[in-house]
Design a protein around this motif. Structure first.
Motif, short mmCIF file in Angstrom:
data_model
loop_
_atom_site.label_atom_id
_atom_site.label_comp_id
_atom_site.label_asym_id
_atom_site.label_seq_id
_atom_site.Cartn_x
_atom_site.Cartn_y
_atom_site.Cartn_z
N PHE A 79 40.21 20.82 -14.12
CA PHE A 79 41.11 20.35 -14.93
C PHE A 79 41.50 18.88 -15.57
CE2 PHE A 79 43.49 20.08 -11.69
CZ PHE A 79 44.66 19.51 -12.06
N ASP A 80 41.25 18.13 -14.88
CA ASP A 80 41.60 16.74 -14.89
C ASP A 80 40.13 15.85 -14.20
OD1 ASP A 80 41.25 17.57 -11.93
OD2 ASP A 80 42.72 16.12 -11.46
N SER A 81 39.11 16.11 -14.37
CA SER A 81 38.19 15.34 -13.83
C SER A 81 36.70 15.91 -13.83
CB SER A 81 38.89 14.40 -12.57
OG SER A 81 38.39 15.45 -11.53
N THR A 82 35.56 14.88 -13.70
CA THR A 82 34.43 15.52 -13.42
C THR A 82 34.31 15.16 -12.19
OG1 THR A 82 34.31 15.64 -16.30
CG2 THR A 82 32.05 15.42 -14.70
N ARG A 111 24.87 5.60 -12.13
CA ARG A 111 23.70 6.71 -13.07
C ARG A 111 24.78 7.13 -12.96
NH1 ARG A 111 17.79 6.95 -14.50
NH2 ARG A 111 17.22 5.19 -13.53
N LEU A 112 25.57 8.33 -12.28
CA LEU A 112 26.89 9.00 -12.03
C LEU A 112 28.00 8.39 -12.41
CD1 LEU A 112 26.73 11.32 -9.26
CD2 LEU A 112 25.84 11.81 -11.08
N LYS A 113 28.35 7.81 -12.73
CA LYS A 113 29.87 7.00 -13.38
C LYS A 113 29.12 6.55 -15.32
CE LYS A 113 30.72 3.59 -9.83
NZ LYS A 113 30.64 2.11 -8.74
N THR A 114 27.98 6.21 -15.31
CA THR A 114 27.75 6.49 -16.55
C THR A 114 28.26 7.97 -17.45
OG1 THR A 114 25.49 7.08 -17.18
CG2 THR A 114 25.86 4.59 -17.09
N HIS A 115 27.55 8.81 -16.53
CA HIS A 115 27.79 10.13 -16.97
C HIS A 115 29.42 10.53 -17.31
CE1 HIS A 115 23.76 10.56 -16.68
NE2 HIS A 115 23.65 11.42 -17.80
N GLY A 116 30.39 9.69 -16.68
CA GLY A 116 32.09 9.81 -16.03
C GLY A 116 32.84 11.01 -15.04
N VAL A 117 31.48 10.61 -14.46
CA VAL A 117 31.56 11.43 -12.69
C VAL A 117 32.90 10.60 -12.34
CG1 VAL A 117 30.44 12.26 -10.71
CG2 VAL A 117 29.26 12.30 -12.68
N GLY A 118 33.99 11.33 -12.20
CA GLY A 118 35.17 10.50 -11.11
C GLY A 118 34.49 10.67 -9.39
N LYS A 119 34.29 11.78 -8.94
CA LYS A 119 34.99 12.06 -7.27
C LYS A 119 32.83 12.44 -7.48
CE LYS A 119 36.91 14.10 -4.36
NZ LYS A 119 38.25 14.08 -3.18
#
Length: 152
Positions: A79-82, A111-119
């Motif tokens: 709900f609040d992150s990816t 690479r995960l950061k560029t996909h908006g992954v926060g955790k």
């Protein structure tokens, strides 16, 4: 190979990579500390299943055109992150302790950061070797989570 070695080549994993990754996967997880009993057939089924899941993302690394490591799992939306769930991560047995895993993990996290992954989270065996590796990379135990299982 040193951890600052720039000769590693990275490729996003897709099903065409399976034939060359299966052997490395089985070799890595049939060795300590896991001591599993993977065959080429069961390893191929496991990897194919993950590749075909929604949100799949994986990265293979090569040194001198030889598969040297892989990391893969799924992007999961909350709900609040990816988040990203690392399901499998291994390097070729002959490269353990050389920095290859550190280099692959660092590249994958970028690479995960560029996909908006926060955790990022993962489940691993509780051994000194596995736990120490992730602790050194900035991963922490999740106090509010537990992994539990039951045989049927």
């Amino acid at each position: 190979m040193r951890s600052d070695d720039k000769t590693m080549i990275y490729e996003p994993i897709n099903e065409s990579h399976l034939p060359e990754l299966v052997e490395m996967y089985a070799e890595a997880f049939n060795a300590p500390p896991w001591n599993d009993n993977w065959t080429a057939e069961t390893a191929a089924k496991r990897l194919r299943q993950m590749i075909n899941c929604d949100g799949f993302m994986g990265l293979a690394c090569y040194k001198d055109a030889v598969p040297s490591g892989m990391i893969l799992g799924n992007i999961e939306h909350y709900f609040d992150s990816t988040h990203f769930h690392i399901k499998e991560f291994c390097v070729r047995q002959s490269l353990r302790g050389t920095g290859a895993g550190t280099q692959l993990l660092k590249e994958f996290e970028t690479r995960l950061k560029t996909h908006g992954v926060g955790k990022i989270y993962l489940i691993t065996s509780r051994t000194e070797e596995t736990e120490t590796f992730y602790l050194k990379k900035g991963y922490n135990g999740e106090n509010n989570m537990v992994v539990m299982g039951k045989s049927l």
